[in-house]
Scaffold this motif. Sequence first.
Motif, PDB file in Angstrom:
ATOM      1  N   ILE A  19       0.841  -1.203   0.000  1.00  0.00           N
ATOM      2  CA  ILE A  19       0.000   0.000   0.000  1.00  0.00           C
ATOM      3  C   ILE A  19       0.876   1.253   0.000  1.00  0.00           C
ATOM      4  O   ILE A  19       0.604   2.219  -0.721  1.00  0.00           O
ATOM      5  CB  ILE A  19      -0.945   0.001   1.223  1.00  0.00           C
ATOM      6  N   VAL A  20       1.931   1.229   0.811  1.00  0.00           N
ATOM      7  CA  VAL A  20       2.866   2.357   0.859  1.00  0.00           C
ATOM      8  C   VAL A  20       3.476   2.595  -0.521  1.00  0.00           C
ATOM      9  O   VAL A  20       3.600   3.741  -0.977  1.00  0.00           O
ATOM     10  CB  VAL A  20       3.976   2.101   1.904  1.00  0.00           C
ATOM     11  N   LEU A  21       3.842   1.513  -1.224  1.00  0.00           N
ATOM     12  CA  LEU A  21       4.428   1.645  -2.552  1.00  0.00           C
ATOM     13  C   LEU A  21       3.428   2.221  -3.546  1.00  0.00           C
ATOM     14  O   LEU A  21       3.779   3.067  -4.384  1.00  0.00           O
ATOM     15  CB  LEU A  21       4.927   0.286  -3.043  1.00  0.00           C
ATOM     16  N   LEU A  22       2.171   1.774  -3.481  1.00  0.00           N
ATOM     17  CA  LEU A  22       1.148   2.292  -4.391  1.00  0.00           C
ATOM     18  C   LEU A  22       0.866   3.766  -4.128  1.00  0.00           C
ATOM     19  O   LEU A  22       0.688   4.552  -5.068  1.00  0.00           O
ATOM     20  CB  LEU A  22      -0.135   1.466  -4.249  1.00  0.00           C
ATOM     21  N   VAL A  23       0.830   4.140  -2.854  1.00  0.00           N
ATOM     22  CA  VAL A  23       0.633   5.551  -2.502  1.00  0.00           C
ATOM     23  C   VAL A  23       1.810   6.379  -3.002  1.00  0.00           C
ATOM     24  O   VAL A  23       1.633   7.475  -3.557  1.00  0.00           O
ATOM     25  CB  VAL A  23       0.454   5.714  -0.978  1.00  0.00           C
ATOM     26  N   GLY A  24       3.022   5.851  -2.821  1.00  0.00           N
ATOM     27  CA  GLY A  24       4.210   6.552  -3.300  1.00  0.00           C
ATOM     28  C   GLY A  24       4.197   6.732  -4.808  1.00  0.00           C
ATOM     29  O   GLY A  24       4.569   7.790  -5.327  1.00  0.00           O
ATOM     30  N   GLN A  25       3.753   5.704  -5.511  1.00  0.00           N
ATOM     31  CA  GLN A  25       3.642   5.784  -6.971  1.00  0.00           C
ATOM     32  C   GLN A  25       2.678   6.892  -7.373  1.00  0.00           C
ATOM     33  O   GLN A  25       2.951   7.671  -8.299  1.00  0.00           O
ATOM     34  CB  GLN A  25       3.166   4.443  -7.516  1.00  0.00           C
ATOM     35  N   PHE A  26       1.571   6.982  -6.688  1.00  0.00           N
ATOM     36  CA  PHE A  26       0.570   8.018  -6.959  1.00  0.00           C
ATOM     37  C   PHE A  26       1.144   9.409  -6.691  1.00  0.00           C
ATOM     38  O   PHE A  26       0.967  10.340  -7.500  1.00  0.00           O
ATOM     39  CB  PHE A  26      -0.666   7.785  -6.086  1.00  0.00           C
ATOM     40  N   ALA A  35       8.859  14.055  -8.884  1.00  0.00           N
ATOM     41  CA  ALA A  35       9.296  13.477 -10.158  1.00  0.00           C
ATOM     42  C   ALA A  35      10.557  14.154 -10.675  1.00  0.00           C
ATOM     43  O   ALA A  35      11.480  13.493 -11.160  1.00  0.00           O
ATOM     44  CB  ALA A  35       8.175  13.588 -11.189  1.00  0.00           C
ATOM     45  N   ASP A  36      10.617  15.488 -10.556  1.00  0.00           N
ATOM     46  CA  ASP A  36      11.760  16.237 -11.079  1.00  0.00           C
ATOM     47  C   ASP A  36      13.065  15.848 -10.395  1.00  0.00           C
ATOM     48  O   ASP A  36      14.130  15.840 -11.017  1.00  0.00           O
ATOM     49  CB  ASP A  36      11.529  17.739 -10.924  1.00  0.00           C
ATOM     50  N   PHE A  37      12.995  15.524  -9.098  1.00  0.00           N
ATOM     51  CA  PHE A  37      14.210  15.217  -8.354  1.00  0.00           C
ATOM     52  C   PHE A  37      14.372  13.715  -8.099  1.00  0.00           C
ATOM     53  O   PHE A  37      15.136  13.309  -7.229  1.00  0.00           O
ATOM     54  CB  PHE A  37      14.228  15.998  -7.042  1.00  0.00           C
ATOM     55  N   ASN A  38      13.649  12.918  -8.880  1.00  0.00           N
ATOM     56  CA  ASN A  38      13.831  11.470  -8.860  1.00  0.00           C
ATOM     57  C   ASN A  38      13.684  10.869  -7.465  1.00  0.00           C
ATOM     58  O   ASN A  38      14.422   9.949  -7.086  1.00  0.00           O
ATOM     59  CB  ASN A  38      15.216  11.097  -9.428  1.00  0.00           C
ATOM     60  N   ILE A  39      12.747  11.386  -6.676  1.00  0.00           N
ATOM     61  CA  ILE A  39      12.495  10.809  -5.359  1.00  0.00           C
ATOM     62  C   ILE A  39      11.843   9.444  -5.567  1.00  0.00           C
ATOM     63  O   ILE A  39      10.809   9.333  -6.224  1.00  0.00           O
ATOM     64  CB  ILE A  39      11.562  11.708  -4.513  1.00  0.00           C
ATOM     65  N   PRO A  40      12.431   8.360  -5.041  1.00  0.00           N
ATOM     66  CA  PRO A  40      11.868   7.018  -5.256  1.00  0.00           C
ATOM     67  C   PRO A  40      10.455   6.900  -4.676  1.00  0.00           C
ATOM     68  O   PRO A  40      10.133   7.510  -3.652  1.00  0.00           O
ATOM     69  CB  PRO A  40      12.849   6.101  -4.494  1.00  0.00           C
ATOM     70  N   GLU A  41       9.643   6.104  -5.346  1.00  0.00           N
ATOM     71  CA  GLU A  41       8.262   5.909  -4.902  1.00  0.00           C
ATOM     72  C   GLU A  41       8.167   5.368  -3.474  1.00  0.00           C
ATOM     73  O   GLU A  41       7.339   5.840  -2.681  1.00  0.00           O
ATOM     74  CB  GLU A  41       7.531   5.002  -5.883  1.00  0.00           C
ATOM     75  N   PRO A  42       8.986   4.365  -3.087  1.00  0.00           N
ATOM     76  CA  PRO A  42       8.899   3.897  -1.705  1.00  0.00           C
ATOM     77  C   PRO A  42       9.297   4.956  -0.682  1.00  0.00           C
ATOM     78  O   PRO A  42       8.799   4.954   0.451  1.00  0.00           O
ATOM     79  CB  PRO A  42       9.869   2.709  -1.656  1.00  0.00           C
ATOM     80  N   VAL A  43      10.172   5.888  -1.082  1.00  0.00           N
ATOM     81  CA  VAL A  43      10.560   6.961  -0.166  1.00  0.00           C
ATOM     82  C   VAL A  43       9.413   7.955  -0.006  1.00  0.00           C
ATOM     83  O   VAL A  43       9.095   8.382   1.110  1.00  0.00           O
ATOM     84  CB  VAL A  43      11.829   7.672  -0.671  1.00  0.00           C
ATOM     85  N   ALA A  44       8.776   8.323  -1.121  1.00  0.00           N
ATOM     86  CA  ALA A  44       7.648   9.259  -1.062  1.00  0.00           C
ATOM     87  C   ALA A  44       6.512   8.693  -0.216  1.00  0.00           C
ATOM     88  O   ALA A  44       6.000   9.356   0.691  1.00  0.00           O
ATOM     89  CB  ALA A  44       7.156   9.567  -2.475  1.00  0.00           C
TER      90      ALA A  44
END
Length: 415
Positions: A19-26, A35-44
């Motif tokens: 769920i955390v990964l899906l939220v991060g992807q969103f 997106a501009d600074f390449n923040i990984p989805e799991p980190v977001a």
Amino acid sequence: MELTEITLNGYYTLILATIVLLVGQFLVKKIKFLADFNIPEPVAGGLLAAAIIYFLNHQYGYVFNIQKELQTACMLMFFSSIGLSADFRRLKAGGMPLVILTVLVGFFLLVQNGVGVALASMLGLDPIMGLVAGSISLIGGHGTAGAWGATLENNYGVTGAVTMGIAAATYGLVAGGLVGGPVAKRLIKKMNIQATVTNTNKSDSSDDANNTVFEKSDSVRLITAVSAVETLALFAVCLVAADYMSGVAKDIEWLAQLKVPTFVWALGTGVILRNVLTSIFNFDMFDRAIDVFGNASLSLFLAMALMSLKLWELADLAGPLVIILGVQTIVMIVFAYFITFRIMGKNYDAAVLAAGHCGFGMGATPTAVANMQAITDRYGASHKAFLIIPMVGAFFVDLMNLVVLQGFLVLPFMR
């Protein structure tokens, strides 16, 4: 306030991590800054989860404990994938510039950790925290920060190492993306190179760079059931060897004193498997499957690590951490501008390499590639940079980082 502990078993831990990964992807898709600074989805997604957990702890006293064995398994699979992808035959393709940059980055590892340890000591922190705000989190990234942080907390009693490491790694991703472009553009301006109107990089970058594992984790990978099973077997060997060697190391005095982390054995086994199977037995290593499993494991591991962050432990470290990271950023800029550029040839390729060095020297290989693309999209292609940077940033720097960190930890003033 009375604390209420909630322990999640493996099933619930896995569910929440996805769920955390899906939220991060969103979040990465919807928020341009991420997106501009390449923040990984799991980190977001993970930082959002950590903030929610902090609120629940602060307001209601809830403390969440996740299934550590699953998190550890994902971590070991990620480092195994790095080892399984480290093909030493690629050294020949990179030639002498690859060797020179690898040695140069090895020297920078010493500089980065030396600065971190010195500042941590001056600010009254445990010197080991200087390593956390050094190559562990900056060159190492989130995966290395989480893995080493857990090792430092369990084996060295360093409280808050994971939290500080994740925070520093997140800063590094942003800083690496911010400083690389300006450094290269200033160098290019001094050489009087004019911007071109055509975008040559997208079509001229080498196949080796495009196919490098971890460079483009979101790319589609075509794998089969057979290749997946073969790759999982290789991962299984790495994990079993890591578990076995960790047990053996405890019975060997000099290894026990080194306190070698388990993931080092997993990575080392992967390197041996890769190069023995491909060089001696001509085994066709399926890099695409290794890439998929490695990136999936890293994403799950980061999500679980961030879910278990205790942000309240970072309060006392916030001030010193900001100072250390600020100085580290200046050191990175100076090193790339005056040393990387000059040693790598003082030409256009060297300027692009300097931008890439800023990217993975503070953040990660994808940040380095994004920096170089921003330059080459405007000024023209750099085949050398796109061949060398992914190999150094994704493979060899991790191996050197392990050696350098182990060396620092055995120094007398670190205890």
